[in-house]
Scaffold this active site. Structure first.
Site: not given
Ligand code: BGC
Length: 762
Positions: A232-235
């Protein structure tokens, strides 16, 4: 555990809790280790144009310190090289630095399409065109992974703006989604096989990328054969359980165990199939195997060599937009007169954008010092011209700075003005609001032009700026983008001609923001952004509407000139017209100095039955030629790149049609055309009562029979008589056949239609 033991290890050897824990980060940058069985942790870091390894506290916005690393030119510059071989070298150097820092996965490259020039992160993306993005992205990944370091291709997908990026739904029709926004990803995944793909924050047609089974499983793995992990992208994780089910393997950064517990609970209560978790775990174990195998405790790199490479690449990225009266290159000779260097950016370079990609450079060249080093005794005086500090108290009086610069310009033989965007105007996290240079800079330019006409402008900007209004009043414009830590030297190289510029625009510079394709649909509202322009992004839009642009896609001047001759197109050797093609053209350097040309090939499908842009880039090649030298340039055109995506058949289709290839030095400087008849793909769509009479009549098997039956029924008189008249038939071609079947005296009864449907769809 040894690496071969780890390879033989699988999800079956772990407890449910261990499996859940493996699919979410340990902290900001690492996956969790499982000490009980010796599964190692994998370390990742940003990316993309350098190694941003933080040793203290972590953050995903580039705020805290990181170890020194070479800041190579960001993607906006790399895209302008149009040279995959050069980008393999950049990727390799990035891999060497990552290996030396014991980084297993470098988070990049970013290859999202520049849909709007306002996207705050355009400096991190390569192009408005999917072929340029795909070819260059693939080269970066291949170089990086050659060093045993994994890439993370990002941001998958349709992350084309920063506004509301964690929630917004990019509402895109399937053709532009496939043909524009996914095409580059498809190429990189199939060609370069990145270890990881990073899913984006946003939703696509309402579904978060991080929990989108169509995107992460059907397309990425099913169609493209991706075997790595999706991080995932961060968050970016909205619902971790839905993510695991959709094909998301790893959540980053750590959720502190909260979402691990959700995954365990979902498996326990049966709402998440444990097999989905096992699949993700097995892929993560393979990532750990790859990372361990790729580790090289002896890896070192030469700071000097990488700085030199950064300078070479920056020099190749610069785009010479305009050069009147041969004002450039400047002579490095004291007798050529004095040079006024004006503009704070000459002394305080803007060389990268803000946010998670921000590198702590190993050193930093300034154009001012590098120009002085190359000036050959020519006098160079400097005036800052404007202040770039955001601290009002520290800012010097603008009028005084302008006056000083104007006086210097008036007393010099040539004025080189360094203009550009202030750093706080373009960053990850928000979009730009306009394309304008700061007024203080354009006023300075006007004031300088009032005292001398011999003006060269050097631009520093991560996204395009409006140049209309002043471009035709200056002698030369050097588009210097953001060029990384050695950009100052590269600008000096180009200004003094030790490097002959060869960069080409990978994005159009419009006359006005209002002319751009997404102007009325960016950045959307109420959580949705509608990609209403469809396929007509960038030059596809300007060409469709025949709009003037300041500088077209593909444009870039040289200190020499090139001619094109003997163009041809043919299937690649050993293939026929149903395979890949080769466009050949002889390019001759007709000037006095060595130079590099980028040959671009654009396709037009003649008489296409679907909506198509007037011209689409399908291939390109960069060639270096000595003065007077000729070379035959071969550009391979992949058959799959000529296909459009059929929304009903749900697959790519090449039309059987004549295709014209225009070969040129930019999208609007086309020098030769060649044509070839393509063998099309078979396309037989299922027919039903809702299919129109026209669709039925076009069917290759039943069309003719049905046509004849309807025409002969026409002889019986009554309503059916209509079908004997071609003019009426034309009017009725758009009617669903089922409606006609229920007409009185219809030439085809409802029963006959049912039978026909059964026959035709077997
Ligand atoms: C960015 C990514 C980056 C990640 C880690 C996110 O905010 O969108 O590109 O890799 O942070 O820093």
């Amino acid at each position: 555990m040894t690496n071969s033991e780890l390879s033989a290890f699988s999800a079956a050897d772990l407890t449910l809790e261990e499996k859940a824990s493996l699919t979410s980060g340990a902290n900001f940058w690492s996956t969790k280790a499982i000490d009980r069985v010796g599964v190692p942790s994998v370390f990742m870091t940003d990316g993309p144009h350098g190694v941003r390894k933080q040793t203290g506290s972590g953050d995903h916005l580039g705020l805290d310190d990181s170890v020194p690393a070479t800041c190579f030119p960001p993607a906006v510059a790399l895209g302008s090289t149009w040279d995959p071989e050069l980008l393999v070298r950049v990727g390799t150097a990035l891999g060497e630095e990552a290996a030396a820092e014991d980084v297993a996965v470098l988070l990049g490259p970013g290859i999202n399409i520049k849909r709007s020039p306002l996207c705050g992160r355009n400096f991190e993306y390569l192009s408005e065109d999917p072929i340029v993005s795909g070819v260059l992205g693939s080269a970066l990944v291949r170089g990086l992974q050659s060093q045993g370091v994994g890439a993370s291709l990002k941001h998958f997908a349709a992350n084309n703006q920063e506004t509301d990026r964690l929630r917004v739904s990019a509402d895109v029709d399937i053709r532009p989604l496939r043909e524009i926004y996914l095409r580059g990803f498809q190429r990189v995944v199939t060609e370069a096989k990145p270890w990881t793909v990073m899913c984006s924050y946003n939703r696509i047609n309402g579904v978060y990328a991080s929990e989108n089974p169509w995107l992460l499983t059907d397309v990425l793995r099913g169609e493209w054969g991706f075997e790595g992990i999706v991080v995932s992208d961060w968050g970016a994780v909205n619902n971790r359980v839905a993510g695991v089910a959709a094909g998301l393997d790893l959540e980053m950064p750590s959720s502190g165990g909260r979402t691990d517990a959700e995954v365990v609970a979902a498996v326990t209560d049966g709402s998440l199939d444990e097999a989905a978790l096992d699949t993700a775990v097995d892929r993560l174990l393979q990532l750990a195997v790859r990372a361990t195998a790729g580790r090289n405790p002896d890896a070192v790199y030469s700071v000097d060599d990488h700085h030199a490479l950064a300078r070479e690449v920056a020099g190749r990225s610069i785009v010479l937009l305009r050069n009147e009266n041969g004002v450039l290159p400047l002579a490095a000779d004291a007798s050529a007169g004095t040079i006024a260097v004006i503009g704070e950016f000459a002394r305080t370079p803007r060389y990268q954008g803000a946010g998670s990609s921000q590198i702590n450079p190993t050193r930093l060249d300034t154009a001012l010092e590098e120009l002085r080093a190359l000036a050959g005794g020519r006098s160079i005086e400097f005036a800052p011209g404007f202040s770039i500090t955001t601290d009002a108290a520290a800012a010097t009086d603008a009028a005084a700075l302008t006056a000083e610069a104007v006086a210097l310009a008036a007393a010099s033989d040539v004025a080189v003005l360094f203009l550009g965007l202030p750093g706080d105007e373009e960053s990850e996290g928000f979009d730009r609001e306009h394309l304008e240079l700061p007024a203080v800079q354009t006023e300075l330019l006007d004031a300088v032009l009032a005292v001398t006409s011999n003006v060269v402008v050097v631009l520093s900007n991560g996204g395009v700026v409006r140049v209309s209004g002043w471009a035709d009043r200056v002698q030369a414009i050097v588009e210097g983008w953001l060029l990384g830590q050695a950009g100052g030297g590269a600008i000096a190289d180009v200004l003094f001609g030790s490097v002959n510029p060869s960069g080409r625009l990978a994005e159009t510079i419009p006359v006005r923001l209002e002319d751009t394709s997404s102007y009325t649909d960016f950045p959307g509202e109420f959580g949705h952004v509608r990609y209403g322009e469809g396929l007509f992004v960038g030059y596809r839009h300007f060409d469709r509407h025949d709009l003037a642009v300041s500088y077209p896609f593909g444009h870039g001047l040289s200190y020499t000139t090139f001619t094109y001759s003997d163009a041809s197109v043919a299937p690649v050797a050993g293939s026929d017209a149903s395979g890949d093609l080769e466009v050949r053209v002889t390019v001759t350097n007709t000037g006095a100095v060595a130079g590099r040309e980028v040959v671009q090939v654009y396709s037009t499908v003649e008489g296409s039955t679907v909506i198509r842009p007037e011209r689409e880039l399908k291939g390109f090649a960069s060639v270096a030629l000595e003065a007077g030298e000729s070379a035959e340039v071969v550009v391979t055109i992949r058959r799959e790149d000529l296909a459009y995506f059929h929304p009903i058949a749900d697959r790519w289709v090449v039309e059987g049609a004549a295709v014209t290839f225009a070969i040129g030095a930019s999208s609007r400087d086309l020098r030769a055309t060649v044509s070839i008849d393509l063998v099309g793909d078979e396309l037989i769509l299922p027919l039903d009562a809702d299919s129109t009479i026209g669709e039925w009549l076009e069917h290759p098997v039943v069309g003719q029979v049905l046509g004849a039956a309807m025409a002969s029924a026409a002889g019986a008189g009554g309503e059916a008589g209509m079908f004997g008249d071609p003019a009426i038939l034309k009017m009725m071609a758009s009617m669903p056949i089922g409606r006609v079947a229920s007409f009185p005296n219809s030439p085809i009864s409802s029963e006959a239609l049912d039978e026909l449907i059964n026959t035709v769809n077997v």
